[in-house]
Design a protein around this motif. Sequence first.
Motif, PDB file in Angstrom:
ATOM      1  N   PRO A  61     -61.057 -26.228  -0.941  1.00 24.75           N
ATOM      2  CA  PRO A  61     -62.048 -27.123  -0.914  1.00 24.75           C
ATOM      3  C   PRO A  61     -63.192 -26.775  -1.689  1.00 24.75           C
ATOM      4  O   PRO A  61     -63.398 -25.336  -1.960  1.00 24.75           O
ATOM      5  CB  PRO A  61     -62.339 -27.348   0.559  1.00 24.75           C
ATOM      6  N   ARG A  62     -63.963 -27.755  -2.202  1.00 25.99           N
ATOM      7  CA  ARG A  62     -65.099 -27.252  -2.866  1.00 25.99           C
ATOM      8  C   ARG A  62     -66.404 -28.159  -2.705  1.00 25.99           C
ATOM      9  O   ARG A  62     -66.223 -29.430  -3.277  1.00 25.99           O
ATOM     10  CB  ARG A  62     -64.577 -27.650  -4.569  1.00 25.99           C
ATOM     11  N   ALA A  63     -67.230 -27.922  -2.136  1.00 25.57           N
ATOM     12  CA  ALA A  63     -68.506 -28.807  -1.519  1.00 25.57           C
ATOM     13  C   ALA A  63     -69.414 -29.148  -2.689  1.00 25.57           C
ATOM     14  O   ALA A  63     -69.966 -30.296  -2.683  1.00 25.57           O
ATOM     15  CB  ALA A  63     -69.179 -28.139  -0.594  1.00 25.57           C
ATOM     16  N   ASP A  64     -69.145 -28.414  -3.771  1.00 28.17           N
ATOM     17  CA  ASP A  64     -70.149 -28.496  -4.817  1.00 28.17           C
ATOM     18  C   ASP A  64     -69.591 -29.306  -5.901  1.00 28.17           C
ATOM     19  O   ASP A  64     -70.007 -29.092  -7.201  1.00 28.17           O
ATOM     20  CB  ASP A  64     -71.005 -27.336  -5.624  1.00 28.17           C
ATOM     21  N   ALA A  65     -68.377 -29.687  -5.799  1.00 31.89           N
ATOM     22  CA  ALA A  65     -67.667 -30.564  -7.032  1.00 31.89           C
ATOM     23  C   ALA A  65     -68.683 -31.676  -7.472  1.00 31.89           C
ATOM     24  O   ALA A  65     -69.463 -32.335  -6.599  1.00 31.89           O
ATOM     25  CB  ALA A  65     -66.304 -31.321  -6.435  1.00 31.89           C
ATOM     26  N   GLY A 103     -60.858 -34.479   4.416  1.00 29.57           N
ATOM     27  CA  GLY A 103     -60.996 -35.540   3.325  1.00 29.57           C
ATOM     28  C   GLY A 103     -59.816 -35.909   2.508  1.00 29.57           C
ATOM     29  O   GLY A 103     -59.370 -37.032   2.341  1.00 29.57           O
ATOM     30  N   CYS A 136     -57.512 -36.936  -6.802  1.00 30.98           N
ATOM     31  CA  CYS A 136     -57.426 -35.988  -5.999  1.00 30.98           C
ATOM     32  C   CYS A 136     -56.109 -36.142  -4.827  1.00 30.98           C
ATOM     33  O   CYS A 136     -56.036 -36.837  -3.926  1.00 30.98           O
ATOM     34  CB  CYS A 136     -58.481 -35.830  -4.794  1.00 30.98           C
ATOM     35  N   ILE A 176     -62.005 -33.664  -2.180  1.00 30.38           N
ATOM     36  CA  ILE A 176     -61.903 -31.976  -2.652  1.00 30.38           C
ATOM     37  C   ILE A 176     -63.032 -31.244  -1.735  1.00 30.38           C
ATOM     38  O   ILE A 176     -63.089 -30.174  -1.850  1.00 30.38           O
ATOM     39  CB  ILE A 176     -62.313 -31.903  -3.984  1.00 30.38           C
ATOM     40  N   HIS A 177     -63.628 -32.013  -0.906  1.00 30.55           N
ATOM     41  CA  HIS A 177     -64.787 -31.835  -0.273  1.00 30.55           C
ATOM     42  C   HIS A 177     -64.062 -30.851   1.050  1.00 30.55           C
ATOM     43  O   HIS A 177     -64.751 -29.982   1.683  1.00 30.55           O
ATOM     44  CB  HIS A 177     -65.878 -32.734   0.223  1.00 30.55           C
ATOM     45  N   SER A 178     -63.082 -31.329   1.714  1.00 27.52           N
ATOM     46  CA  SER A 178     -62.347 -30.664   2.855  1.00 27.52           C
ATOM     47  C   SER A 178     -60.977 -31.100   2.632  1.00 27.52           C
ATOM     48  O   SER A 178     -60.732 -32.077   2.265  1.00 27.52           O
ATOM     49  CB  SER A 178     -63.207 -31.326   4.025  1.00 27.52           C
ATOM     50  N   LEU A 225     -64.150 -38.127  -4.293  1.00 24.17           N
ATOM     51  CA  LEU A 225     -64.649 -36.633  -3.911  1.00 24.17           C
ATOM     52  C   LEU A 225     -64.492 -36.011  -2.532  1.00 24.17           C
ATOM     53  O   LEU A 225     -64.285 -35.149  -2.475  1.00 24.17           O
ATOM     54  CB  LEU A 225     -66.305 -37.081  -4.187  1.00 24.17           C
ATOM     55  N   PRO A 226     -64.350 -37.117  -1.587  1.00 19.62           N
ATOM     56  CA  PRO A 226     -64.098 -36.349  -0.323  1.00 19.62           C
ATOM     57  C   PRO A 226     -62.980 -35.801  -0.296  1.00 19.62           C
ATOM     58  O   PRO A 226     -62.688 -34.878   0.859  1.00 19.62           O
ATOM     59  CB  PRO A 226     -64.001 -37.675   0.601  1.00 19.62           C
TER      60      PRO A 226
END
Length: 295
Positions: free
Chosen positions: A119-123, A92, A61, A87-89, A84-85
């Motif tokens: 951002p993508r919360a469901d990645a 992050g 990321c 892409i969540h926000s 993962l954090p």
Amino acid sequence: MADRRLGRATVLTGERGGKYPHGNSLLVEGTEETLVVDPSLSLLVRRAELPRVDRVVNSHCHEDHVAGNHLFPDVPWHLHAADLPGIHSLDGLMAIYGFDADVDGAFRKVVVEQFHYLPRADAIPFEDGHVFELGRTCVRVLHAPGHTRGHCVLLVEPEGVLYLGDIDLSSFGPYYGDAWSDLEDFERTLARVREIDAQHYATFHHVGVVDGRAAFLERLDRFAAVIADREARLLAFLAEPRTMDDVAAHRFVYRPGDPVPYAAPVERRSMGQHVARLLRAGTLREVEPGRFATR
């Protein structure tokens, strides 16, 4: 530079040969599914040329590797759990870089406006060894941290294509200047990828495709040697006591005078890791608080 077709894998060559801020994405087309790895800025003008894409996979990321993710809003996005954090926000993602407030604010704007960060919360996270079965071809994930905590290389089988992400084999050498970077993890990663047998080796930036193991190892050795060169130059510079401000201003990663707005924190973080391990090894000493010299 033209795209490079390697069986069911195609290296989608970016503008200026994938030089930052662009990059060389990887398209893998199975009989059942197709995925794209690290959709770059260069795909913004090529989206209509691409076949149906069923999944987006990110090697890690960073802004340039997720710049084209937004072109595929209706398919799953995958990356290693450790990144993962990012892409969540946006917060992050900025934590991965770890910039001070003066650089952080400006770079947030660049990430959103120039790199189209979404951002993508469901990645969906994956781990080392995960396999994407696409039909008559598969993509195997190999965790390769150091550049980021979650950086991965991807092996396309049976095509024998190893996608190296930001192990870019360039003369610049390994980048380990973010808050989530680690010099010694990067060195272990370089040792691991050295043992992976493939027919073709693809990088996101600069080089593109290297054919054959012998040519790959030659380039890998030159790439890895940059680490030792930086350390040797650091030891010479610290023949007299210096502070980390002195080290950062001298520039061991970037060339002096290059207009890089975040050079100072990257130099401090990269060379600080060298200083820390040379202190542990007894090669450096702290002559007074915050001042270091070669023994």
